[in-house]
Design a protein around this motif. Structure first.
Motif, PDB file in Angstrom:
ATOM      1  N   VAL A 107      75.968 -16.124  20.516  1.00 21.22           N
ATOM      2  CA  VAL A 107      74.761 -16.198  19.909  1.00 21.22           C
ATOM      3  C   VAL A 107      73.833 -14.794  20.100  1.00 21.22           C
ATOM      4  N   ARG A 108      73.217 -15.000  21.425  1.00 23.92           N
ATOM      5  CA  ARG A 108      72.230 -13.912  21.871  1.00 23.92           C
ATOM      6  C   ARG A 108      72.742 -12.342  21.601  1.00 23.92           C
ATOM      7  N   ILE A 109      74.044 -12.374  22.020  1.00 21.64           N
ATOM      8  CA  ILE A 109      74.768 -10.809  21.557  1.00 21.64           C
ATOM      9  C   ILE A 109      74.608 -10.422  19.938  1.00 21.64           C
ATOM     10  N   VAL A 110      74.861 -11.434  19.310  1.00 23.12           N
ATOM     11  CA  VAL A 110      74.860 -11.442  17.839  1.00 23.12           C
ATOM     12  C   VAL A 110      73.424 -11.250  17.354  1.00 23.12           C
TER      13      VAL A 110
ATOM     14  N   THR B  72      66.330  -8.730  18.494  1.00 24.89           N
ATOM     15  CA  THR B  72      65.622  -8.497  19.502  1.00 24.89           C
ATOM     16  C   THR B  72      65.195  -7.113  20.029  1.00 24.89           C
ATOM     17  N   TYR B  73      66.167  -6.185  19.717  1.00 29.82           N
ATOM     18  CA  TYR B  73      65.871  -4.913  19.977  1.00 29.82           C
ATOM     19  C   TYR B  73      64.719  -4.271  18.910  1.00 29.82           C
ATOM     20  N   LYS B  74      64.781  -4.646  17.528  1.00 34.77           N
ATOM     21  CA  LYS B  74      63.714  -4.444  16.732  1.00 34.77           C
ATOM     22  C   LYS B  74      62.353  -4.795  17.267  1.00 34.77           C
ATOM     23  N   SER B  75      62.386  -6.122  17.554  1.00 36.86           N
ATOM     24  CA  SER B  75      61.263  -6.913  17.918  1.00 36.86           C
ATOM     25  C   SER B  75      60.602  -5.907  19.007  1.00 36.86           C
ATOM     26  N   TYR B  76      61.504  -5.874  20.180  1.00 32.37           N
ATOM     27  CA  TYR B  76      60.950  -5.148  21.509  1.00 32.37           C
ATOM     28  C   TYR B  76      60.479  -3.650  21.126  1.00 32.37           C
ATOM     29  N   LEU B  77      60.991  -3.001  20.205  1.00 29.61           N
ATOM     30  CA  LEU B  77      60.800  -1.859  19.721  1.00 29.61           C
ATOM     31  C   LEU B  77      59.362  -1.698  19.077  1.00 29.61           C
TER      32      LEU B  77
ATOM     33  N   ILE C 279      59.104 -17.096  31.797  1.00 25.67           N
ATOM     34  CA  ILE C 279      59.292 -15.607  32.358  1.00 25.67           C
ATOM     35  C   ILE C 279      59.544 -14.582  31.213  1.00 25.67           C
ATOM     36  N   TYR C 280      60.088 -15.443  30.137  1.00 29.38           N
ATOM     37  CA  TYR C 280      60.248 -14.659  28.915  1.00 29.38           C
ATOM     38  C   TYR C 280      58.900 -14.355  28.305  1.00 29.38           C
ATOM     39  N   MET C 281      58.370 -15.407  28.185  1.00 24.49           N
ATOM     40  CA  MET C 281      56.958 -15.197  27.670  1.00 24.49           C
ATOM     41  C   MET C 281      55.943 -14.372  28.127  1.00 24.49           C
ATOM     42  N   MET C 282      55.940 -14.257  29.505  1.00 24.34           N
ATOM     43  CA  MET C 282      54.992 -13.285  29.961  1.00 24.34           C
ATOM     44  C   MET C 282      55.776 -11.673  29.870  1.00 24.34           C
ATOM     45  N   MET C 283      56.930 -11.825  29.841  1.00 28.42           N
ATOM     46  CA  MET C 283      57.550 -10.340  29.540  1.00 28.42           C
ATOM     47  C   MET C 283      57.194 -10.136  28.075  1.00 28.42           C
TER      48      MET C 283
ATOM     49  N   THR D 230      68.286 -13.679  27.119  1.00 28.91           N
ATOM     50  CA  THR D 230      67.099 -13.038  26.488  1.00 28.91           C
ATOM     51  C   THR D 230      66.528 -12.022  27.334  1.00 28.91           C
ATOM     52  N   ILE D 231      66.410 -12.479  28.522  1.00 24.89           N
ATOM     53  CA  ILE D 231      65.484 -11.834  29.540  1.00 24.89           C
ATOM     54  C   ILE D 231      66.285 -10.526  30.003  1.00 24.89           C
ATOM     55  N   GLY D 232      67.587 -10.765  30.202  1.00 27.02           N
ATOM     56  CA  GLY D 232      68.466  -9.737  30.598  1.00 27.02           C
ATOM     57  C   GLY D 232      68.601  -8.633  29.548  1.00 27.02           C
ATOM     58  N   ILE D 233      68.800  -9.082  28.207  1.00 23.95           N
ATOM     59  CA  ILE D 233      68.897  -8.104  27.082  1.00 23.95           C
ATOM     60  C   ILE D 233      67.469  -7.153  27.130  1.00 23.95           C
TER      61      ILE D 233
END
Length: 617
Positions: A384-387, A392-397, A509-513, A563-566
């Protein structure tokens, strides 16, 4: 003469006695042949210790006073009280998954045991036992009596049709007039055929009054967490053309008058259902919470009642129904093609569709070959996370672009601090030239909500997780306590679960990142401390998920860890902030064609700014 006379009389007596004996021997021989012939068509159930079906002679000698008393009290149904079946006997029928006991009194199931399952403490799973359920028909007779079948005695008869076991219970007015319950149990099935019909009672039943069917059940506790099990224990019914409704989780009463086709008393992972081919015209339903104190060990969770109207046709009853006593398993219920899958709470709308057509088939596929259900959860979460990784990439970009533009936005904030309208206008121009938008980071996150919510509904409803262990959790459908507390903490419980702790750490950790730095930069004087609010989400996970299914906490822990790893890969391998900055500068130099909406917004802001200047003059 006297002596001779005595001899003649004795001889005559001996002859009579001998004749009687010969006649009895002849009749016994005939009865044995008839019994053998009857056994060819009607067999006793052999798979379980079934109570021997009582065969009663038609010329039973009864106390005439008892007959008169029964007729005075019960009218035409007084006949049933004079039969030998008017005793507290039960008849047992069973297959390899279900064992049922049916009482003579009331003709209803007094015990229903699911033979393939155990409770959390190793006891057999009973849906009905020790008087926790009742089934009653209330009707009015032509002589004005109001009677209840739960107080009357039925005559049982067990037979077979192929591999099917048939139990017929008859409440008799005479040998040819009766009310009949007929149970048909098939091999390997949780669903029974059940019918209610009357024969020759059109002269007995009052045609101007409907028959009322009353069904009651108190659900047994079967899981470690009473609160968690009770959350998914509810009454559901289907009405109209396949619509369904349910009562809330507290004390509720509701009614329906639109052709009720089934009623389900759902006990989280086990369910009792009454279905009908001939819809009940109306009904009333109640649910009462029996758990007053979660700290106290509780036998029952909720009490359900259903009061359903049955219509007489030609003065007779004729209803073809079904009973279901079995697991609240989506695949089993869905296979019956009776809309019973709606009993499993998979979520409404798109959330339910995602579960039905994606997650349930995919999880079943993974569980079919992976060594444990815990590993199946982890693998499904990874997929699911890979799909969702492009989202996630667009959000981080988008976040990276906003980070690069932060110095220029700060300059605009300082330059136009006294002119909010101009500041907003120039900020929008900067976003437009740079090809960035603060909303572009929110949209990808919103796209993930249906998936996250669907999985939130999936894991508590996954029957396959029940009593399946993984690592330190002995049951993925219940909490994974690693420490028992000597006291009870409100909202938290009397134990410590490890998976919620790990999930809370991963969320923090995810929210901090993702938002920690942005929250600190955007903190405004006088506003609530956003950093403190950021800590609330992991805290809620820690507290409220302590009693949730460990499978759900395992999913959240694995999901946030992946998600943290991605995001680390995206940040340090895929995205280069220097390149983003250079790209933004190039975009700013190029003429940017505005869309109609953006152009209209800019015009409105310019007009508002001009109006503001006029007002100042």
């Amino acid at each position: 003469m006297e002596e001779k006379k005595f001899d003649v009389q004795s001889l005559i007596g001996f002859i009579l006695i001998g004749g009687i004996l010969i006649w009895m021997l002849y009749n016994n021989s005939f009865d044995e042949q008839a019994t053998e012939a009857q056994q060819d068509t009607t067999e006793q159930v052999e798979q379980t210790p079934v109570a021997a079906p009582q065969t009663f002679t038609q010329e039973t000698v009864v106390d005439s006073a008892a007959v008169d008393r029964a007729q005075r009290e019960l009218g035409a149904f007084g006949y049933s009280a004079t039969l030998p079946s008017a005793t507290e006997n039960t008849t047992t029928i069973s297959n390899d998954v279900l064992e049922l006991k049916v009482d003579n009194k009331g003709g209803y199931i007094s015990e229903a045991r699911l033979t393939q399952f155990e409770t959390y403490n190793g006891n057999p799973v009973y849906l009905i036992k020790d008087g926790n359920a009742s089934f009653n028909l209330n009707f009015t007779t032509t002589d004005g009596r109001v009677l209840d079948t739960e107080n009357l005695y039925f005559e049982p008869e067990v037979s077979r049709s192929g591999n099917n076991q048939i139990l017929t219970m008859r409440l008799k007015v005479s040998e040819t007039e009766f009310l009949e319950y007929r149970y048909v149990l098939k091999p390997g099935e949780y669903m029974l055929d059940f019918s209610i019909r009357s024969q020759g009672l059109n002269r007995v039943l009052n045609p101007s009054r409907d028959v009322s069917l009353d069904w009651r059940l108190k659900g047994f506790r079967n899981a470690k967490s009473i609160e968690y099990e009770n959350r998914y224990t509810e009454l559901i019914w289907e009405y109209g053309s396949g619509s369904d409704d349910y009562l809330g989780h507290g004390d509720f009463t509701d009614d329906a008058d639109d052709n009720i086709t089934y009623v389900a008393f759902k006990q989280h992972f086990f369910t009792s259902i009454l279905l009908t081919d001939t819809a009940f015209p109306r009904g009333e339903f109640t649910s009462r919470n029996l758990v007053q104190d979660e700290e106290v060990d509780t036998v029952y969770t909720k009490e359900f009642t259903a009061n359903l109207a049955m219509e007489l046709k030609g003065g007779e009853l004729n209803y073809n129904l079904n009973w279901y006593y079995g697991p609240t398993d989506y695949r089993i219920l869905n296979d019956y093609d009776r809309n019973l899958d709606e009993i499993v709470p998979l979520g409404w709308g798109i959330f339910g569709w995602i579960n039905k057509y994606i997650f349930i088939p995919f999880f079943s596929f993974l569980a079919s070959f992976l060594p444990s259900y815990g590993i199946a959860i982890i693998v499904m979460t990874i997929v699911v996370r890979i799909v969702l990784s492009p989202v996630t990439y667009k959000s981080y970009l988008s976040q990276a672009k906003m980070k690069v533009l932060r110095p220029e936005i700060n300059e605009l904030n300082e330059k136009y601090k006294d002119n909010p309208m101009k500041k907003q206008q120039e900020t929008m121009k900067l976003y437009s030239k740079a090809g960035a938008s603060p909303m572009s980071g929110c949209l990808p996150a919103l796209m993930q909500i249906p998936v996250f919510y669907a999985l939130f509904q999936f894991f508590p409803s996954a029957f396959d997780l029940r009593q399946k262990g993984f690592l330190w959790a002995d049951d993925l459908s219940s909490y994974d306590n690693v420490l028992d507390l000597p006291f009870y903490i409100p909202f938290y419980g009397d134990h410590v679960s490890l998976f919620p702790i790990l999930a809370s750490i991963a969320i923090f950790i995810y929210m901090m990142m993702t938002t920690g730095q942005t929250m600190q930069q955007n903190q405004q004087p006088g506003m609530p401390n956003m950093k403190f609010i950021m800590y609330l989400s992991p805290l809620f996970m820690l507290v409220f998920f302590n009693n949730f299914a460990s499978g759900l906490s395992l999913y959240y822990f694995t999901s946030n860890l992946i998600t943290i790893g991605i995001m680390l890969v995206i940040k340090y391998v895929i995205i280069d902030e220097d390149k983003i900055h250079a790209k933004i500068q190039e975009n700013k130099k190029k003429p940017k064609k505005q869309g109609k909406f953006a152009r209209k917004m800019q015009e409105m802001m310019e007009q508002a700014e001009q109006q503001q200047k006029k007002n100042k003059k």
